[in-house]
Design an enzyme around this catalytic site. Structure first.
Site, PDB file in Angstrom:
ATOM      1  N   ASP A 167       0.868  -1.088  -0.095  1.00 46.86           N
ATOM      2  CA  ASP A 167      -0.192   0.380  -0.194  1.00 46.86           C
ATOM      3  C   ASP A 167       1.039   1.471   0.448  1.00 46.86           C
ATOM      4  O   ASP A 167       0.354   2.375  -0.428  1.00 46.86           O
ATOM      5  CB  ASP A 167      -1.305  -0.019   1.425  1.00 46.86           C
ATOM      6  CG  ASP A 167      -2.026  -1.452   1.246  1.00 46.86           C
ATOM      7  OD1 ASP A 167      -2.027  -2.076   0.190  1.00 46.86           O
ATOM      8  OD2 ASP A 167      -2.753  -1.359   2.926  1.00 46.86           O
ATOM      9  N   ASP A 251      -2.743   5.847  -2.618  1.00 44.89           N
ATOM     10  CA  ASP A 251      -1.534   4.253  -1.965  1.00 44.89           C
ATOM     11  C   ASP A 251      -1.185   3.521  -3.066  1.00 44.89           C
ATOM     12  O   ASP A 251      -1.334   3.624  -4.385  1.00 44.89           O
ATOM     13  CB  ASP A 251      -3.191   3.833  -1.509  1.00 44.89           C
ATOM     14  CG  ASP A 251      -3.287   4.112   0.108  1.00 44.89           C
ATOM     15  OD1 ASP A 251      -2.836   4.711  -0.070  1.00 44.89           O
ATOM     16  OD2 ASP A 251      -4.245   3.072   0.330  1.00 44.89           O
ATOM     17  N   HIS A 300      -7.758   0.242  -4.176  1.00 44.06           N
ATOM     18  CA  HIS A 300      -6.248  -1.539  -4.210  1.00 44.06           C
ATOM     19  C   HIS A 300      -6.777  -1.952  -5.392  1.00 44.06           C
ATOM     20  O   HIS A 300      -7.493  -3.041  -5.922  1.00 44.06           O
ATOM     21  CB  HIS A 300      -5.566  -1.818  -3.715  1.00 44.06           C
ATOM     22  CG  HIS A 300      -5.383  -1.496  -2.550  1.00 44.06           C
ATOM     23  ND1 HIS A 300      -5.170  -1.417  -0.840  1.00 44.06           N
ATOM     24  CD2 HIS A 300      -5.548   0.024  -2.483  1.00 44.06           C
ATOM     25  CE1 HIS A 300      -5.558  -0.590  -0.511  1.00 44.06           C
ATOM     26  NE2 HIS A 300      -4.950   0.780  -0.647  1.00 44.06           N
ATOM     27  N   ASP A 302      -5.540  -4.886  -6.951  1.00 45.33           N
ATOM     28  CA  ASP A 302      -4.616  -6.390  -6.836  1.00 45.33           C
ATOM     29  C   ASP A 302      -5.489  -7.339  -7.120  1.00 45.33           C
ATOM     30  O   ASP A 302      -5.141  -8.256  -6.813  1.00 45.33           O
ATOM     31  CB  ASP A 302      -2.888  -5.972  -6.591  1.00 45.33           C
ATOM     32  CG  ASP A 302      -3.898  -5.925  -4.760  1.00 45.33           C
ATOM     33  OD1 ASP A 302      -4.257  -5.142  -4.528  1.00 45.33           O
ATOM     34  OD2 ASP A 302      -2.090  -5.493  -4.275  1.00 45.33           O
ATOM     35  N   CYS A 404      -0.794  -8.121  -1.481  1.00 43.68           N
ATOM     36  CA  CYS A 404      -0.704  -6.808  -0.411  1.00 43.68           C
ATOM     37  C   CYS A 404       0.335  -7.171   0.549  1.00 43.68           C
ATOM     38  O   CYS A 404       0.492  -5.800   1.352  1.00 43.68           O
ATOM     39  CB  CYS A 404      -2.288  -6.536   0.374  1.00 43.68           C
ATOM     40  SG  CYS A 404      -3.412  -6.660  -0.510  1.00 43.68           S
TER      41      CYS A 404
END
Length: 420
Positions: A167, A251, A300, A302, A404
């Protein structure tokens, strides 16, 4: 057919900049050496006084990664220790599911349930052991007390954790970029990683910190309407998010790398100003592509769109990519991961079940995947990829999967173009 182009030294502009940098570096090397000799900080004391700080050749640099799949040599793995529930502020509310709002209202500013954290710590330790067994060097952030309250001229908050290095840190070539973040509870998260980053810098890595936002009230839509899932879908389709364009924020986990092409989404934590800052910072060598998804709560990229090989991407079937045709036209293979197997009663305070596709590639033919997710294991086997199985169910509850929980520091490979 996928086309791949190898770049020997990047663009002409990058070569010119590198030449100028070398000339300036020689002129400044004496000054840098004197500055570190005369410095009184403990950090400077660890640097030999006769060694100037300079940019090493890429083959000597401890930091080097251009994509998500080259052979992994060194990685930062996060820590669950002392993890705290973030205060229930507007930006946290916009990024969490309604069924967990009472949990945040009750426990915000306190530690996550201790038994759960203890199990998460054990899972991540086992993950680190397996990475080492696979030949990967593992580094860890500092364990800090995230329950301490802090105050800036614009807000006060407690911290959260140093669990998800993806992140906050992004490696592009031999450069480490510190993301500015968008949650107030993560304002000082970089402190856990600074000892590592300073070490990499002394050994030759570039180190860039993106502009730190004030995180004043103007950065957030204080009246962001998020009463139902339908509200979220409508707002996301309209391009409306809880973060405004008051100042840059992002992020690092909203970006994903494929050589000279880097893909990013506008999300609840990454605004267009942040994306533009990255675009200007990385051009002309790298091109930033904005892509979007049918996602009611983008945060995010991913667990929605995970590039796992040259011309190979996992695309979440529940959050289809609106620009998927451009990948298919470029010759990419779009793989659809199966429905996750995580039970409905397992707490996921900060994420969705689609952490099953949030995998970490050790190289093109090895992937770290959850031991409980048998169907996605089968998918990888059908793709000719060996699965390295680890169970991190309790670690998932804190908001991340293998991708992550890590930042790849060094992958053995070169800069190439996969998206012509």
């Amino acid at each position: 057919m996928l086309r791949v182009r190898c770049l020997r030294g990047g663009s002409r502009g990058a070569e010119a900049a590198h030449l100028i940098g070398d000339m300036a570096g020689r002129a400044l090397s004496g000054w840098v050496s004197r500055a570190f000799r005369n410095g009184s900080s403990s950090a400077a004391a660890h640097l030999p006084v006769d060694e100037p700080v300079h940019e090493h050749a890429h083959e000597d640099c401890p930091v080097s990664a251009y994509n998500e799949w080259d052979p992994l040599e060194e990685v930062i793995v996060g820590r669950a220790e002392n993890a705290c529930v973030p205060p229930f502020t507007v930006e946290v509310k916009a990024n969490t599911y309604e069924k967990y709002w009472p949990f945040y209202q009750q426990h915000g500013g306190q530690t996550f349930p201790k038994d759960h954290v203890k199990k998460a710590v054990a899972e991540i330790e086992e993950m680190c052991n397996i990475l080492r067994h696979e030949g990967v060097t593992v580094r860890r952030p500092e364990p800090l007390d995230w329950s301490l309250e802090y105050k800036t001229p614009d807000f006060s908050s407690t911290g959260m954790y140093a669990a998800m290095p993806r992140d906050i840190l992004m490696v592009v070539g031999n450069e480490i970029i510190e993301a500015p973040m968008a949650w107030r509870s993560r304002f000082f998260e970089y402190r856990a990683y600074r000892p590592l980053i300073k070490e990499y810098f002394r050994r030759g890595a570039k180190w860039t910190t993106a502009p730190k936002p004030t995180m004043s009230d103007e950065l957030y839509d204080q009246d962001y309407p998020i009463r139902t899932v339908e509200d979220r879908h409508k707002l996301a389709a309209q391009g409306k998010f809880v973060t405004t364009e008051f100042e840059p924020c992002f992020d690092a986990a909203d970006f994903i790398r494929a050589g000279t092409d880097i893909f990013v989404q506008r999300s609840q934590v990454t605004n267009f100003m942040g994306i533009e800052w990255m675009r200007r910072h990385l051009s002309p060598t790298y091109k930033i592509h904005i892509i979007s998804f049918k996602d009611p709560n983008p945060m995010h990229i991913d667990a929605t769109f995970n590039i796992i090989g040259p011309g190979l991407v996992l695309s979440n079937p529940d959050r289809p990519c609106r620009q998927i045709d451009m990948f298919k036209k470029a010759g990419w293979t779009v793989a659809t991961p199966p429905t996750p197997l995580i039970p409905d009663n397992h707490p996921l305070w900060m994420s969705s079940k689609w952490l099953s596709m949030n995998v970490l590639m050790l190289d093109e033919k090895r992937v770290m995947v959850d031991a409980n997710e048998m169907t996605i294991q089968k998918m990888f086997e059908n793709l000719g990829i060996k699965t390295i199985k680890v169970s991190i169910r309790h670690a998932n509850s804190l908001g991340g999967g293998f991708h992550c929980w890590t930042t790849d520091v060094r992958r053995r490979g070169s800069l190439q173009s996969y998206f012509l």
